[in-house]
Structures are given as structure tokens and as C-alpha cells.
Scaffold this active site. Structure first.
Site, PDB file in Angstrom:
ATOM      1  N   HIS A 188       0.848  -1.194   0.000  1.00  0.00           N
ATOM      2  CA  HIS A 188       0.000   0.000   0.000  1.00  0.00           C
ATOM      3  C   HIS A 188       0.883   1.243   0.000  1.00  0.00           C
ATOM      4  O   HIS A 188       1.745   1.413   0.867  1.00  0.00           O
ATOM      5  CB  HIS A 188      -0.932   0.002   1.214  1.00  0.00           C
ATOM      6  N   ALA A 189       0.629   2.105  -0.973  1.00  0.00           N
ATOM      7  CA  ALA A 189       1.577   3.170  -1.282  1.00  0.00           C
ATOM      8  C   ALA A 189       1.818   4.155  -0.140  1.00  0.00           C
ATOM      9  O   ALA A 189       2.938   4.582   0.099  1.00  0.00           O
ATOM     10  CB  ALA A 189       1.092   3.928  -2.513  1.00  0.00           C
TER      11      ALA A 189
ATOM     12  N   GLU B 162       1.015  -4.970  10.978  1.00  0.00           N
ATOM     13  CA  GLU B 162       0.559  -3.579  10.917  1.00  0.00           C
ATOM     14  C   GLU B 162       1.383  -2.792  11.927  1.00  0.00           C
ATOM     15  O   GLU B 162       1.194  -2.906  13.133  1.00  0.00           O
ATOM     16  CB  GLU B 162      -0.928  -3.478  11.253  1.00  0.00           C
TER      17      GLU B 162
ATOM     18  N   ASN C 139      -3.530  -5.926  -2.329  1.00  0.00           N
ATOM     19  CA  ASN C 139      -3.823  -6.840  -1.223  1.00  0.00           C
ATOM     20  C   ASN C 139      -5.252  -7.384  -1.258  1.00  0.00           C
ATOM     21  O   ASN C 139      -5.735  -7.942  -0.282  1.00  0.00           O
ATOM     22  CB  ASN C 139      -3.563  -6.133   0.116  1.00  0.00           C
TER      23      ASN C 139
ATOM     24  N   ARG D 104      -3.238   4.937  -2.083  1.00  0.00           N
ATOM     25  CA  ARG D 104      -3.064   3.585  -1.535  1.00  0.00           C
ATOM     26  C   ARG D 104      -2.812   2.526  -2.618  1.00  0.00           C
ATOM     27  O   ARG D 104      -1.983   1.631  -2.466  1.00  0.00           O
ATOM     28  CB  ARG D 104      -4.339   3.212  -0.772  1.00  0.00           C
TER      29      ARG D 104
HETATM   30 ZN   LIG Z   1      -1.697  -1.736   4.161  1.00  0.00          ZN
END
Ligand SMILES: [Zn+2]
Ligand SMILES: *[C@@H]1O[C@H](CO)[C@@H](O)[C@H](O)[C@H]1NC(C)=O
Ligand SMILES: *[C@@H]1O[C@H](CO)[C@@H](O)[C@H](O)[C@H]1NC(C)=O
Length: 431
Positions: free
Chosen positions: A188-189, A389, A260, A243
Site C-alpha cells: 500500500h503506497a 501492521e 492486497n 493507496r
Molecule cells: Zn496496508
């Protein structure tokens, strides 16, 4: 240079600056609200609103934990309807930020200032965030500096033809086909701490080899700092909070797919992904219709026979997420994976009091379908597959200040290291 030449040059410079100004989304008058759902009803209401209003950026609303707050980012012209909606549903909300622009600008100024002393290919992970080109230049310099221990491979290209590079770190003893720990970042960017973490791990294994030798005795580490190359570049040059990928979709208004949600294992469930191109969890038209997903798939499959641990670095949330995302049933080896996650969470809480939640994605976070971790376990036969995360920072969680990098990556390394030790202990040296 003649006077005319000089003035033409100045004019060109001015035009360049104006076009840069226009290219950069400055988030002027973007508001950020914070909501704290009071019960399960309000939580599911927020989840529903997030689905119905994909162009408002709800951050974290699908989370199952009910003590968590939700932030929403909206452009100025939509503030009135957002607030009306909240009031209509009697949702308590608080204006956190009235204009995101100066904050984004201040962060940008901070990291550009820090980078003035940058002397590529050397980088100081703790001192700045780096662009894809800078990261690739750094990676490319490693085989020369560590000829026996570092190897860089170009595994493929993004949609906009940016190279996606893979670094393999070994201890240089020449033993081939060791089992593998595979780590990726920047699926995710906008999750900028993710490539920083990948770079920090690289530095621990290469520059601090002596103190981490045991991690490389019987295992090779394969690290992909930036998967979503185009999206990441876009967050540096155009829009900080992007993202997805940058490949156009069937909807001319909306670009990009969520890598994802694009992986080909239990792909396409509506609970856990979206068929709508404007949503942040858009899954694509077909599994693997994104070049970046194909590259990561190929990296996973290439190592699949030796893949003991797949770790995908994301932010934010302080959680260790295991398969499955697509269902609330648990995989057969769930207890083994939990033991690894437990080692990481315990090491972190002992080191810093940092609290991580851990368990299956579907339970701890929310249903996901077509994510990389489910694929790594379900198809690529990873012994342990996990999303980490990392902790939140900054205004929206994805945007820690440079000064926060050190705290986050040193704490997270304690966890990653402890989990690697546990993986090696459990799965031994046989590939
Ligand atoms: Zn992510
Ligand atoms: C939190 O969620 C759990 C499970 O959904 C529920 O049993 C509990 O009552 C909730 N607590 C609060 C304070 O909403
Ligand atoms: C994963 O394991 C299964 C069962 O042993 C095997 O059939 C399959 O080919 C393996 N997948 C890969 C990608 O090697």
C-alpha cells in the site's frame, strides 16, 4: 548567457514550478473528523457508510475492535453532507483538522530538508523517507559493498515500468537452498513506515551482521522493500495519501487496484473486497490483473519450496494478522503461527510496553479476500504467513514524522527478530 537567454531560462523555471504546484495534490481545506463508535450498532453503521461513500476516506472503520476511533478525511466541498450524514445518524464526531494542507506541507518540508545531506547510494534510514529511485540505488550498491552476502535481482516491472527489486541476504557460507524468510513492504503506497522498516531490517542483517549472525546461519532473508512501485512514487510526487496501484480501471474516474485484494486465492468475495473501481479495496477485474501482484506472486512461488515465513509490512494498527482473511475458520497450523506471533508481541511489550493484538485477519481486523498472506499460506505453502501492521504516526496514521521513524523501527525490529528466532527454532534448518 545573454539577457534574453537568461530570461527564457527563468521563465522556464517558473513554468516548471507552476506545473509542479499543480501536479501536487495539496489537500487544501481537507477536513479530518474523528468518530468513536459507542456500540456495535454504530460500528456496523460506520462500516456501512464507508462502503457507500468510497470517495470519503474512512480510516479503520471495518475494524472489529470496538474501542478504536475512526478518522475520516474529506474535501472541503463535501464537509456539509458528511456532517449532515453524521448528525442524521446521531454519530458523535469531532473536527480534528480543518485544513490538511499546511500539515502535509510541513512534513514534506521536513523530509526534503533532511535529505539535503543525502549522499547516495548511502542512506540513513532514520533520517528521512526515501523515494523508489533512492531505494533502488541503495539496493543496487549492496552487492558491491557486501559481495558475499547480498544479491539483488530484478523480478519484474510495475504497470508504469518501474523496476521491482528483490534483495537476498545470506551469511556468505556458500550453502545453497537454505530455508527462506521473505519480507515485503509497500504493498500500500501511503504506508511510508513500511519501506523504512524493510530498509532497517536490511541494515540490521548487513551492517550489524555480527550481532545477528544466528538469524542467517541456516536461513536466507529475501526482502522486497517496495512492491507497489507506481503507487509509492505517486505518494511522493502527486498525492501523499494514495493507496492503490496506478493502472486505470474500467471507470475513467478511478485509477488503481488494491494489490492486497488482487491475489488468486479465494479471490472475489464481496465480504472482504470490492468490485467497485473507486473503492480503496477494489480487487481488480481478475486475480493478478495487476503487474505488481504478478511480480510478488512470482517471488513467492519462486521461493515456495523453502518458504518458512512470509511477513508483509503494512501500517497502521499494531497487529500481527494471520490467515485466514477470507473466512472465520482457522488454518490447520494456526497454533504454530500463533506461537510465532506471540513471541513477537511478547518481545515488544517487554522492550517498550508496545501493545500488539494478534490472531487471524478475519477475527482481529475484518474479512479480507484475495490478500497476499492468504495466498502465501494457501498456495505458496509458507509455514508461517503474517501481515504486520506497524504503529501509527502523524495525522492519519500513515504519515509519521521523520522524528518518529527511529522509535517505530527499533521497536518493530525487536518483534521481527524475536519472531525470526522462533521460526528458526520451530522449523529448523531443513528446506
Ligand atoms: Zn496496508
Ligand atoms: C465490544 O464488542 C464485543 C463483541 O462484538 C461486544 O460483546 C461488547 O459488548 C462490545 N463492547 C462495547 C463497549 O461496545
Ligand atoms: C504446496 O503443497 C501442496 C501439497 O503438498 C502441493 O501439491 C503444491 O504443489 C505446493 N505448491 C507449490 C507452489 O509448490
Amino acid at each position: 548567457m545573454t539577457l534574453i537567454g537568461l530570461s527564457i531560462l527563468l521563465l522556464l523555471l517558473l513554468l516548471l514550478q507552476i506545473s509542479l504546484l499543480f501536479a501536487w495534490q495539496d489537500y487544501k481545506d481537507y477536513h479530518v473528523y474523528e468518530l468513536t463508535p459507542r456500540d456495535a450498532n454504530e460500528q456496523s453503521l460506520l462500516r456501512q457508510l464507508a462502503r457507500e461513500q468510497p470517495h470519503w476516506d474512512f480510516l479503520g472503520p471495518r475494524r472489529r475492535q470496538n474501542d478504536s476511533t475512526v478518522r475520516v478525511m474529506v474535501p472541503h466541498e463535501e464537509v456539509a453532507s458528511l456532517v449532515a450524514l453524521f448528525d442524521g445518524h446521531r454519530l458523535q464526531h469531532r473536527l480534528l483538522i480543518e485544513d490538511l494542507a499546511p500539515l502535509v506541507q510541513a512534513q514534506r518540508a521536513e523530509y526534503l530538508r533532511r535529505k539535503q545531506r543525502l549522499q547516495l547510494p548511502h542512506i540513513d534510514v532514520l533520517a528521512a523517507f526515501y523515494t523508489l529511485a533512492e531505494i533502488n540505488e541503495y539496493l543496487d550498491s549492496l552487492p558491491e559493498r557486501y559481495p558475499r552476502r547480498a544479491q539483488v535481482k530484478l523480478f519484474g516491472w510495475s504497470y508504469e515500468r518501474r523496476p521491482i527489486k528483490v534483495l537476498t541476504i545470506s551469511n556468505g557460507d556458500g550453502r545453497r537452498n537454505k530455508p527462506v524468510i521473505l519480507i515485503d513492504g509497500t504493498v500500500h503506497a501511503r504506508e511510508w513506515i513500511s519501506p523504512s522498516m524493510a530498509l532497517y531490517i536490511i541494515q540490521q542483517l548487513l551492517e550489524h551482521f555480527e550481532e545477528n549472525q544466528e538469524l542467517l546461519q541456516d536461513y536466507d532473508w529475501v526482502i522486497v522493500p517496495v512492491v507497489n512501485a507506481d503507487g509509492y512514487e505517486h505518494t511522493h510526487s502527486e498525492a501523499r495519501y494514495w493507496r492503490k496501484t496506478r493502472k486505470p480501471t474500467s471507470d475513467p474516474e478511478c485509477v488503481g487496484t488494491d494489490i492486497n485484494r488482487n491475489f488468486g486465492y479465494e479471490w472475489g468475495h464481496d465480504e472482504g473486497s470490492s468490485s467497485l473501481p473507486c473503492e480503496d479495496i477494489y480487487r481488480g477485474e481478475r486475480p493478478f490483473d495487476q503487474p505488481e501482484s504478478q511480480v510478488l506472486r512470482d517471488i513467492l512461488l519462486h521461493h515456495s519450496e523453502r518458504l518458512r515465513w512470509y511477513l508483509s509490512l503494512h501500517s497502521f494498527g499494531n497487529s500481527l494478522l494471520l490467515p485466514w482473511g477470507y473466512t472465520n475458520t482457522l488454518p490447520n497450523n494456526y497454533d504454530d503461527m500463533m506461537a510465532v506471533a506471540d513471541a513477537g508481541a511478547m518481545a515488544i511489550v517487554h522492550a517498550t510496553n508496545g501493545i500488539y493484538s494478534y490472531g487471524s485477519t478475519n477475527y482481529v481486523l475484518y474479512p479480507t479476500s484475495g490478500d497476499t498472506v492468504d495466498y502465501a499460506l494457501g498456495v505458496a505453502n509458507a509455514s508461517v504467513a503474517m501481515t504486520m501492521e506497524l504503529p501509527a504516526g502523524g495525522f492519519l496514521g500513515f504519515d509519521p514524522w521523520v522524528s518518529h521513524i527511529e522509535g517505530i523501527v527499533t521497536e518493530s525490529w525487536v518483534g521481527v527478530r524475536a519472531m525470526a528466532v522462533e521460526v528458526i527454532r520451530r522449523y529448523g534448518s531443513h528446506s
